[in-house]
Every structure is written in structure tokens, then in C-alpha cells.
Design a protein around this motif. Structure first.
Motif, short mmCIF file in Angstrom:
data_model
loop_
_atom_site.label_atom_id
_atom_site.label_comp_id
_atom_site.label_asym_id
_atom_site.label_seq_id
_atom_site.Cartn_x
_atom_site.Cartn_y
_atom_site.Cartn_z
N VAL A 72 -35.05 -55.54 -10.72
CA VAL A 72 -34.59 -57.05 -10.01
C VAL A 72 -33.18 -57.60 -10.76
O VAL A 72 -32.31 -57.79 -9.76
N THR A 73 -33.01 -57.34 -11.73
CA THR A 73 -31.89 -57.62 -12.47
C THR A 73 -30.69 -56.70 -11.97
O THR A 73 -29.69 -57.26 -11.64
N GLY A 74 -31.12 -55.38 -11.93
CA GLY A 74 -30.02 -54.33 -11.36
C GLY A 74 -29.79 -54.93 -9.83
O GLY A 74 -28.44 -54.77 -9.54
N GLY A 124 -36.11 -61.68 -13.80
CA GLY A 124 -35.03 -60.88 -13.79
C GLY A 124 -33.92 -61.37 -12.91
O GLY A 124 -32.83 -60.99 -13.08
N LEU A 125 -34.27 -61.64 -11.75
CA LEU A 125 -33.20 -62.37 -10.68
C LEU A 125 -32.53 -63.57 -11.43
O LEU A 125 -31.13 -63.50 -11.43
N GLY A 126 -33.05 -64.40 -12.19
CA GLY A 126 -32.25 -65.39 -13.18
C GLY A 126 -31.47 -64.99 -13.97
O GLY A 126 -30.43 -65.37 -14.19
N ASN A 127 -32.06 -63.58 -14.96
CA ASN A 127 -31.22 -63.05 -15.80
C ASN A 127 -29.94 -62.46 -15.12
O ASN A 127 -29.02 -62.53 -15.79
N ALA A 128 -30.11 -61.99 -13.92
CA ALA A 128 -28.84 -61.41 -13.32
C ALA A 128 -27.80 -62.55 -13.14
O ALA A 128 -26.67 -62.10 -13.30
N LEU A 129 -28.29 -63.48 -12.65
CA LEU A 129 -27.28 -64.42 -12.33
C LEU A 129 -26.45 -65.03 -13.55
O LEU A 129 -25.41 -65.27 -13.71
N PHE A 130 -27.40 -65.09 -14.55
CA PHE A 130 -26.91 -65.40 -15.85
C PHE A 130 -26.04 -64.64 -16.49
O PHE A 130 -24.74 -64.88 -16.96
N ILE A 131 -26.29 -63.43 -16.82
CA ILE A 131 -25.68 -62.51 -17.83
C ILE A 131 -24.52 -61.83 -17.06
O ILE A 131 -23.12 -61.83 -17.69
N ALA A 132 -24.52 -61.60 -15.78
CA ALA A 132 -23.10 -61.06 -15.19
C ALA A 132 -22.07 -62.22 -15.30
O ALA A 132 -20.61 -61.89 -15.27
N SER A 348 -23.57 -53.09 -14.00
CA SER A 348 -24.90 -53.55 -14.37
C SER A 348 -25.83 -53.10 -13.24
O SER A 348 -27.13 -52.80 -13.48
N PHE A 349 -25.34 -53.09 -11.91
CA PHE A 349 -26.34 -52.54 -11.14
C PHE A 349 -26.87 -51.09 -11.15
O PHE A 349 -27.75 -50.92 -11.33
N VAL A 350 -25.87 -50.28 -11.77
CA VAL A 350 -25.96 -48.81 -11.83
C VAL A 350 -26.71 -48.55 -13.07
O VAL A 350 -27.91 -47.91 -13.11
N ARG A 351 -26.48 -49.27 -14.24
CA ARG A 351 -27.04 -49.09 -15.29
C ARG A 351 -28.54 -49.68 -15.53
O ARG A 351 -29.49 -49.03 -16.23
N PHE A 352 -28.70 -50.67 -14.75
CA PHE A 352 -30.15 -51.43 -14.80
C PHE A 352 -31.14 -50.57 -14.04
O PHE A 352 -32.35 -50.56 -14.28
N LEU A 353 -30.69 -49.81 -13.04
CA LEU A 353 -31.46 -48.81 -12.56
C LEU A 353 -32.15 -47.87 -13.41
O LEU A 353 -33.47 -47.57 -13.51
N GLY A 354 -31.41 -47.41 -14.25
CA GLY A 354 -31.89 -46.63 -15.39
C GLY A 354 -32.71 -47.02 -16.20
O GLY A 354 -34.00 -46.65 -16.71
N GLY A 355 -32.50 -48.47 -16.60
CA GLY A 355 -33.39 -49.20 -17.35
C GLY A 355 -34.68 -49.73 -16.55
O GLY A 355 -36.00 -49.76 -17.27
N ALA A 356 -34.68 -49.65 -15.35
CA ALA A 356 -35.93 -49.71 -14.65
C ALA A 356 -37.06 -48.60 -14.51
O ALA A 356 -38.09 -48.70 -14.57
N ALA A 357 -36.30 -47.29 -14.29
CA ALA A 357 -37.07 -46.31 -14.25
C ALA A 357 -37.84 -45.85 -15.48
O ALA A 357 -38.92 -45.43 -15.73
#
Length: 406
Positions: A72-74, A124-132, A348-357
Motif C-alpha cells: 500500500v505504501t508503494g 501504509g497509506l498514511g506512511n506513504a503520505l508522510f515519508i514522501a 519509492s513506488f518501485v522499491r516498496f514493491l520489492g519490500g512487499a513481495a
């Protein structure tokens, strides 16, 4: 970044006041909130085995706490620029923090692993808004230039990741629910800190379209770094999500191990990474430390049946990940001629997909084969990342020159 902000930073630099610690109060407000945000990642590490035991879940099921969070973050990273350019930096940060407070509290109140997985997705949605937004805001508001601002951000990341497991171990020893409620309380502090200590930052004159991150990935330098991070995240999240199951430690013990890991990550990201960059350049340095990280994962695979080997290897890996995180994040900020928030979101979109799988796959590989295979697979993916980066190094030829200029 606006021209007035750039001129202000230039004046500061000329007057000799551009040291890394000489920052506006807004930067320190974001750094404080970032520390607490990153504590949330490490807080859950010490309680993974406890959640599996209490809720009768397998390691692969528990690893979905990382998978849903990272996935979700990614994906949500793709909309962060669109949202922040309309809400403004401050209110995007506050919205993200508020969502983390709510969903972390709901996760702590849950009685089923499936519910926690879903609430971690909301987290993760909240995390995405925050960290980016936090990364681009720190870089944009800093008086000390891109490289030092990112060191400050990575230091916040390292401190948060180091302290998180200690607190998670303490709260987790009381109840597995404790760390989730702990995140809610700490992020509530960050909420008020940002609300009252951070001034309103002017919105960009031109709103960012939702397609901007996809267009940014057309720049080969940014795409190269994103895919590199996607690949090495298989190693990093195998370590974070699966290693706790083979160390055979209680919540306190796991907290101390990941505290040592995070402490080394914080120290090397601040003090060692800049020396590597000036000595060897970004690409060579990243290739070296990722190769060493792959070797560390290989050692963990060989010694997967010996908890002491895994414990030592996890702590040592913090050295390599700390150096790498700072170098690759700094390089990303100079890899595409677009707004930094867009650059950060696309990467972050690309890298978090690796962290998801990675977390779920690590648990499944252990179930299908044995405890060694997840670490061997993680090591292989990190080595592929090194080969990929080295093969495409020509796309990053100007990175070090740009960093030196800033």
C-alpha cells in the motif's frame, strides 16, 4: 523548490551558516516526526513470533504485516505528489500522521491476523503520505544542501529504527498489542509537534499531475536506482521479516538485536556514507556495500540453524545498509530533473514493491524448503541488484558531480 528558497539557501551557504545542525525549526519538527514514524517499522519486529504464537499463524501469514504495509505504501506513493501539491506540505504530513494513529490503534485492537494485515495496509497509506512528503520537505527547507539534508533524514530513519525495536521489545513483553498502541501514542505526539511547530509551507504554483511519477521513471538514472532498490529490498525485508523466526529469542532479545542493527545503520548513514561517496563515488560505493550485504545474507543462510550466527550477521548488516541507504537516496534526489517530491514518490513506488513481495516469499520459501533458502534467495537478489547497477552505471555518470556542486 522555489527560486526564493534557493536564493535563501545560497545566502546561508555564503554566510557560513549551512552546517547540518543549523536548520529551521520546521526541519527539526519534520525530523522529530520522522524518527517516531520510523520507530513504527522497527516496533513490530520483536513481536512477530509472539503474534504467530498468540494468533496461531504461520511465519508467512505474519509476514503479510510487512507485505500489506509495503504494498500500500508503494502504490500510494504515486498519489503523494498529487495530494501534497493540493493540500500543502504541512497538511499532507498531518493527514498521513493521523491515518497512522488510527490504523495502528485498530491493529492493536484486532483479534485476527487477517484484520491486522488489512489495518497495516491503512497504516501504509498514511506512511506513504508522510515519508514522501517528509523527505522532499526536509530537502526543500534545509539550509545545508541536498546531501546534508538527506543525511539528516537518514539519521532520523536510523535513530527511529534503532529505538523502535527496544521500545517494541519492552511493550511486546507485556502484550503483543503494546507496540501497536505505542505507535499510536507516539504518532499523536508527532501530530501535535507538526501542527504547532511547523509553519505553513506555500503550495507549489503548479499542481502536480497524478501521472508525474510515471513520467519521472522515464529518466534512466531514476529507473536504474529504483530497480536496484527493488532488488536489494528482497534481502533487506527477508532480514527484517523472517530473521526473527530463526533467532529463537524472546521479545527483549529481538529488541536488543534490532537495536544494535539500527544503531549501526544510523551511525554509518551519517558518518561513513559521505566518506565513501567522496572517496569512491556513489555507484562504486553502493556496489561494494551491497556485495558485502549479499555476503552477510549468505552467511545467515549457511548458519540459519545456529542462532548466534544469524544474530551477529543481522547486527553487522546494519553497517552496509546504513551506508547504502544514504548513498542511494542522495543519488535519487539528483537523478531526474523533476520536483523532488515526484522523484521520491517514483523511486519509492518501485522499491516498496520489492519490500512487499519479499517478506511473504521468504516465509513461503522456508515452508516449501528449509530455513536457509530465504537467505540464499535474498543474497542472490542483492547480487543481481549490484550487477544491474554496475551495468547501467553510465546513466548515473553525473550524480557525484551534482552532489559535489550542491
Amino acid at each position: 523548490m522555489s527560486s526564493s528558497t534557493s536564493q535563501y539557501q545560497e545566502i546561508e551557504a555564503r554566510s557560513g551558516k549551512s552546517g547540518i545542525l543549523n536548520q529551521p525549526i520546521a526541519v527539526w519538527a519534520i525530523v522529530f516526526a520522522s524518527i517516531i514514524s520510523f520507530m513504527g517499522l522497527g516496533l513490530v519486529d520483536p513481536i512477530l513470533p509472539a503474534i504467530a504464537e498468540k494468533l496461531h499463524a504461520s511465519p508467512s501469514q505474519v509476514s503479510l504485516l510487512f507485505t500489506s504495509y509495503n504494498l500500500v505504501t508503494g502504490v500510494a506513493m504515486l498519489i503523494t505528489g498529487f495530494v501534497s501539491s493540493r493540500l500543502g506540505t504541512k497538511w499532507t504530513l498531518i493527514t498521513g500522521i493521523f491515518m497512522i494513529i488510527i490504523f495502528a490503534g485498530l491493529a492493536g485492537s484486532s483479534n485476527a491476523i487477517s484484520s491486522i494485515v488489512w489495518f497495516r495496509g491503512g497504516w501504509g497509506l498514511g506512511n506513504a503520505l508522510f515519508i514522501a512528503t517528509a523527505l522532499s520537505a526536509i530537502v526543500g527547507l534545509s539550509r545545508s544542501g541536498t546531501a546534508k539534508a538527506i543525511i539528516l533524514y537518514e539519521a532520523a530513519l536510523g535513530v527511529g529504527i534503532a529505538i523502535g525495536p527496544l521500545l517494541g521489545g519492552e511493550l511486546g513483553s507485556i502484550s503483543w498489542r503494546g507496540p501497536f498502541f505505542g505507535v499510536s501514542v507516539l504518532m499523536a505526539l508527532a501530530f501535535f509537534f507538526i501542527l504547532f511547530m511547523m509553519p505553513n509551507v506555500p503550495k507549489p504554483k503548479k499542481a502536480i499531475p497524478i501521472s508525474a511519477p510515471f513520467k519521472a521513471l522515464a529518466f534512466p538514472g531514476l529507473l536504474t536506482l529504483g530497480v536496484t532498490a527493488f532488488l536489494y529490498n528482497f534481502g533487506m525485508f527477508t532480514l527484517m521479516a523472517y530473521a526473527p523466526f530463526v533467532m529463537h529469542l524472546d521479545e527483549h532479545g529481538l529488541g536488543y538485536v534490532f537495536f544494535g542493527w539500527g544503531l549501526l545503520l544510523a551511525i554509518t548513514s551519517v558518518f561513513v556514507a559521505p566518506k565513501f561517496q567522496s572517496w569512491l563515488g556513489s555507484v562504486k560505493s553502493i556496489c561494494i556495500v551491497l556485495t558485502l550485504f549479499a555476503i552477510t545474507l549468505l552467511v545467515m543462510g549457511i548458519g540459519a540453524d545456529t542462532p548466534k550466527v544469524v544474530i551477529i550477521a543481522v547486527i553487522v548488516s546494519g553497517i552496509f545498509l546504513g551506508i547504502n541507504n544514504t548513498l542511494i537516496t542522495t543519488a535519487v534526489m539528483e537523478s531526474a530533473p523533476v520536483e523532488r517530491s515526484v522523484t521520491s514518490a517514483a523511486y519509492s513506488f518501485v522499491r516498496f514493491l520489492g519490500g512487499a513481495a519479499a517478506p511473504y516469499l521468504a516465509g513461503k520459501l522456508a515452508e516449501w524448503y528449509n530455513a536457509k533458502v530465504p537467505f540464499y534467495f535474498g543474497a542472490a537478489m542483492v547480487l543481481i541488484a549490484v550487477i544491474f547497477l554496475f551495468a547501467r552505471r553510465h546513466h548515473l555518470a553525473g550524480i557525484d558531480a551534482a552532489e559535489s556542486h550542491h
